[in-house]
Motif scaffolding. Structure first.
Motif, PDB file in Angstrom:
ATOM      1  N   TRP A 111       0.823  -1.211   0.000  1.00  0.00           N
ATOM      2  CA  TRP A 111       0.000   0.000   0.000  1.00  0.00           C
ATOM      3  C   TRP A 111       0.855   1.259   0.000  1.00  0.00           C
ATOM      4  N   ALA A 112       1.940   1.246   0.757  1.00  0.00           N
ATOM      5  CA  ALA A 112       2.802   2.433   0.825  1.00  0.00           C
ATOM      6  C   ALA A 112       3.430   2.725  -0.533  1.00  0.00           C
ATOM      7  N   GLY A 113       3.915   1.688  -1.202  1.00  0.00           N
ATOM      8  CA  GLY A 113       4.495   1.882  -2.526  1.00  0.00           C
ATOM      9  C   GLY A 113       3.479   2.416  -3.516  1.00  0.00           C
ATOM     10  N   ALA A 114       2.257   1.871  -3.458  1.00  0.00           N
ATOM     11  CA  ALA A 114       1.200   2.336  -4.354  1.00  0.00           C
ATOM     12  C   ALA A 114       0.878   3.805  -4.107  1.00  0.00           C
ATOM     13  N   PHE A 115       0.857   4.191  -2.846  1.00  0.00           N
ATOM     14  CA  PHE A 115       0.543   5.587  -2.512  1.00  0.00           C
ATOM     15  C   PHE A 115       1.616   6.537  -3.034  1.00  0.00           C
ATOM     16  N   PHE A 116       2.869   6.221  -2.777  1.00  0.00           N
ATOM     17  CA  PHE A 116       3.940   7.152  -3.135  1.00  0.00           C
ATOM     18  C   PHE A 116       4.147   7.249  -4.648  1.00  0.00           C
ATOM     19  N   ILE A 117       4.023   6.143  -5.377  1.00  0.00           N
ATOM     20  CA  ILE A 117       4.186   6.228  -6.831  1.00  0.00           C
ATOM     21  C   ILE A 117       3.018   6.990  -7.453  1.00  0.00           C
ATOM     22  N   THR A 118       1.813   6.790  -6.900  1.00  0.00           N
ATOM     23  CA  THR A 118       0.649   7.527  -7.398  1.00  0.00           C
ATOM     24  C   THR A 118       0.783   9.017  -7.106  1.00  0.00           C
ATOM     25  N   ALA A 119       1.234   9.336  -5.895  1.00  0.00           N
ATOM     26  CA  ALA A 119       1.402  10.738  -5.520  1.00  0.00           C
ATOM     27  C   ALA A 119       2.465  11.419  -6.379  1.00  0.00           C
ATOM     28  N   ALA A 120       3.564  10.720  -6.643  1.00  0.00           N
ATOM     29  CA  ALA A 120       4.644  11.299  -7.445  1.00  0.00           C
ATOM     30  C   ALA A 120       4.174  11.606  -8.862  1.00  0.00           C
ATOM     31  N   LEU A 151      11.019  13.962  -4.909  1.00  0.00           N
ATOM     32  CA  LEU A 151      11.155  13.496  -3.530  1.00  0.00           C
ATOM     33  C   LEU A 151      10.244  12.301  -3.262  1.00  0.00           C
ATOM     34  N   LEU A 152       9.011  12.384  -3.740  1.00  0.00           N
ATOM     35  CA  LEU A 152       8.077  11.267  -3.573  1.00  0.00           C
ATOM     36  C   LEU A 152       8.571  10.021  -4.312  1.00  0.00           C
ATOM     37  N   ALA A 153       9.182  10.226  -5.484  1.00  0.00           N
ATOM     38  CA  ALA A 153       9.727   9.092  -6.232  1.00  0.00           C
ATOM     39  C   ALA A 153      10.869   8.428  -5.469  1.00  0.00           C
ATOM     40  N   LEU A 154      11.709   9.231  -4.832  1.00  0.00           N
ATOM     41  CA  LEU A 154      12.807   8.677  -4.033  1.00  0.00           C
ATOM     42  C   LEU A 154      12.270   7.916  -2.823  1.00  0.00           C
ATOM     43  N   VAL A 155      11.231   8.463  -2.198  1.00  0.00           N
ATOM     44  CA  VAL A 155      10.608   7.757  -1.074  1.00  0.00           C
ATOM     45  C   VAL A 155      10.019   6.432  -1.551  1.00  0.00           C
ATOM     46  N   PHE A 156       9.418   6.451  -2.738  1.00  0.00           N
ATOM     47  CA  PHE A 156       8.867   5.220  -3.311  1.00  0.00           C
ATOM     48  C   PHE A 156       9.954   4.165  -3.488  1.00  0.00           C
ATOM     49  N   LEU A 157      11.099   4.572  -4.029  1.00  0.00           N
ATOM     50  CA  LEU A 157      12.200   3.623  -4.221  1.00  0.00           C
ATOM     51  C   LEU A 157      12.675   3.057  -2.888  1.00  0.00           C
ATOM     52  N   PHE A 158      12.733   3.908  -1.871  1.00  0.00           N
ATOM     53  CA  PHE A 158      13.144   3.436  -0.551  1.00  0.00           C
ATOM     54  C   PHE A 158      12.134   2.435   0.008  1.00  0.00           C
ATOM     55  N   VAL A 159      10.850   2.746  -0.151  1.00  0.00           N
ATOM     56  CA  VAL A 159       9.799   1.849   0.341  1.00  0.00           C
ATOM     57  C   VAL A 159       9.874   0.498  -0.365  1.00  0.00           C
ATOM     58  N   GLU A 160      10.177   0.525  -1.663  1.00  0.00           N
ATOM     59  CA  GLU A 160      10.239  -0.724  -2.419  1.00  0.00           C
ATOM     60  C   GLU A 160      11.371  -1.628  -1.935  1.00  0.00           C
ATOM     61  N   THR A 161      12.437  -1.038  -1.420  1.00  0.00           N
ATOM     62  CA  THR A 161      13.542  -1.863  -0.914  1.00  0.00           C
ATOM     63  C   THR A 161      13.172  -2.556   0.396  1.00  0.00           C
ATOM     64  N   LYS A 162      12.155  -2.055   1.081  1.00  0.00           N
ATOM     65  CA  LYS A 162      11.759  -2.616   2.369  1.00  0.00           C
ATOM     66  C   LYS A 162      10.505  -3.484   2.289  1.00  0.00           C
ATOM     67  N   ALA A 164       7.790  -6.331   1.537  1.00  0.00           N
ATOM     68  CA  ALA A 164       7.877  -7.785   1.387  1.00  0.00           C
ATOM     69  C   ALA A 164       7.522  -8.209  -0.036  1.00  0.00           C
ATOM     70  N   GLU A 165       6.496  -7.593  -0.599  1.00  0.00           N
ATOM     71  CA  GLU A 165       6.082  -7.871  -1.973  1.00  0.00           C
ATOM     72  C   GLU A 165       5.908  -6.539  -2.695  1.00  0.00           C
ATOM     73  N   PRO A 166       7.005  -5.947  -3.148  1.00  0.00           N
ATOM     74  CA  PRO A 166       6.944  -4.608  -3.751  1.00  0.00           C
ATOM     75  C   PRO A 166       6.189  -4.591  -5.075  1.00  0.00           C
ATOM     76  N   ILE A 167       5.634  -3.441  -5.392  1.00  0.00           N
ATOM     77  CA  ILE A 167       4.967  -3.268  -6.685  1.00  0.00           C
ATOM     78  C   ILE A 167       5.975  -3.441  -7.817  1.00  0.00           C
ATOM     79  N   ILE A 168       7.140  -2.835  -7.656  1.00  0.00           N
ATOM     80  CA  ILE A 168       8.218  -2.964  -8.640  1.00  0.00           C
ATOM     81  C   ILE A 168       9.444  -3.538  -7.931  1.00  0.00           C
ATOM     82  N   PRO A 169       9.694  -4.828  -8.062  1.00  0.00           N
ATOM     83  CA  PRO A 169      10.896  -5.411  -7.442  1.00  0.00           C
ATOM     84  C   PRO A 169      12.161  -4.824  -8.079  1.00  0.00           C
ATOM     85  N   LEU A 170      12.893  -4.049  -7.328  1.00  0.00           N
ATOM     86  CA  LEU A 170      14.058  -3.357  -7.885  1.00  0.00           C
ATOM     87  C   LEU A 170      15.155  -4.318  -8.318  1.00  0.00           C
TER      88      LEU A 170
END
Length: 244
Positions: A111-120, A151-162, A164-170
Motif C-alpha cells: 500500500w505504501a508503494g502504491a501511494f507514493f508512486i501515485t502521488a509522485a 522526492l516522492l519518487a525517491l521515497v517510493f524507491l526506498f519503500v520498495e527496498t523494504k 515484502a512484496e513490492p509493486i516494482i521489485p528493484l
C-alpha cells in the motif's frame, strides 16, 4: 454511468478518476492473466493480439465518440453510456469461461508503494496541466511540484527496498535486458500517448475538424500500431527471437 450523469465538471472529473482506477486495474490484470495461462514461448503472439486490440480501441474510441457527439439525438453523455453493455457482456463471459489455476497464499499488498508512486506521478501531472496557464514554467510552483514529485519518487524507491512484496521489485533491474526494455518502453509510451491525446484537440481546434473527422484522421497512426503489434508478436512466437 455516474460520469454520464454528471451535473458539473467536478462530478465528471471525480467519476472519471474512479473509472480510470478501474481501467488501470483491468489493463494490468489482462497481463497477469495472460502470464498465468500462456507459456512464455506463446506470449509474444498473444501480446501482439493484446496490442492490436489496444490499437483498435484507441482509434475506435475517438471515432465512435465523435459520431456520438455529432449526433444531435445522442450527445456527449452517450460516449460514457455506450461502454456499459460491453462491460456487462464481458463480465458475464469471463465469469462463465475464465478458469485460472488457484494458488492460495498470504498476500501482502504494498500500500505504501502504491501511494507514493501515485502521488509522485499525480503531482507531476498537475504541474504539466497548470504550467504556463496558472503560473509560468519557471516559477516557485514549478520548483515545488517537480521537486516534490522527485522526492516522492525517491521515497517510493526506498519503500520498495523494504516491502515484502513490492509493486516494482528493484532486483529486476539488475538484469540489463529488463532495464533497457523498461527505458525503451517508457519513451515509446511517452511519445505514443502524447501524440494520441494531442491529435484530437489539434484537429478540432487548429484545423476546425468535426469530432467524427478528428477520429478518422487518427486511423493511419493506429493502423500502423495494429499491424506492427500483430506481426511482431507472431514473429517472436515463431522464431523465439525478440531482438535482431
Amino acid at each position: 454511468v455516474v460520469a454520464g450523469m454528471a451535473q458539473n465538471p467536478g462530478m465528471l472529473i471525480t467519476a472519471r478518476v474512479i473509472q480510470g482506477l478501474g481501467a488501470g486495474g483491468l489493463t494490468a490484470l489482462a497481463q497477469i492473466i495472460m502470464a498465468a495461462m500462456i507459456s512464455p514461448r506463446e506470449r509474444g503472439r498473444y501480446s501482439g493480439y493484446l496490442g492490436a486490440t489496444f490499437a483498435v480501441a484507441t482509434v475506435g474510441g475517438p471515432l465512435v465518440g465523435g459520431v456520438i457527439t455529432d449526433a444531435s439525438w445522442l450527445g456527449w453523455r452517450w460516449c460514457l453510456y455506450v461502454g456499459v453493455p460491453f462491460a456487462l457482456i464481458a463480465l458475464f463471459v469471463l465469469q462463465k469461461t475464465l478458469k485460472l489455476p488457484e494458488t492460495k497464499r498470504k498476500v501482502k499488498v504494498d500500500w505504501a508503494g502504491a501511494f507514493f508512486i501515485t502521488a509522485a506521478v499525480s503531482l507531476l501531472l498537475v504541474w504539466v496541466t497548470f504550467a504556463d496557464d496558472k503560473f509560468a514554467w519557471v516559477s516557485w510552483q514549478t520548483y515545488a511540484m517537480v521537486g516534490g514529485s522527485l522526492l516522492l519518487a525517491l521515497v517510493f524507491l526506498f519503500v520498495e527496498t523494504k516491502a515484502a512484496e513490492p509493486i516494482i521489485p528493484l532486483r529486476l533491474f539488475r538484469n540489463r535486458t529488463i532495464t533497457l526494455a523498461s527505458v525503451a518502453s517508457l519513451f515509446v509510451g511517452i511519445a505514443m500517448f502524447a501524440v494520441t491525446f494531442s491529435f484530437i484537440p489539434c484537429f478540432q481546434l487548429a484545423r476546425n475538424e468535426s469530432p467524427t473527422m478528428s477520429g478518422v484522421l487518427t486511423i493511419p497512426m493506429i493502423g500502423g500500431l495494429f499491424v506492427s503489434s500483430t506481426v511482431s508478436g507472431q514473429i517472436i512466437t515463431k522464431t523465439g527471437k525478440w531482438k535482431a
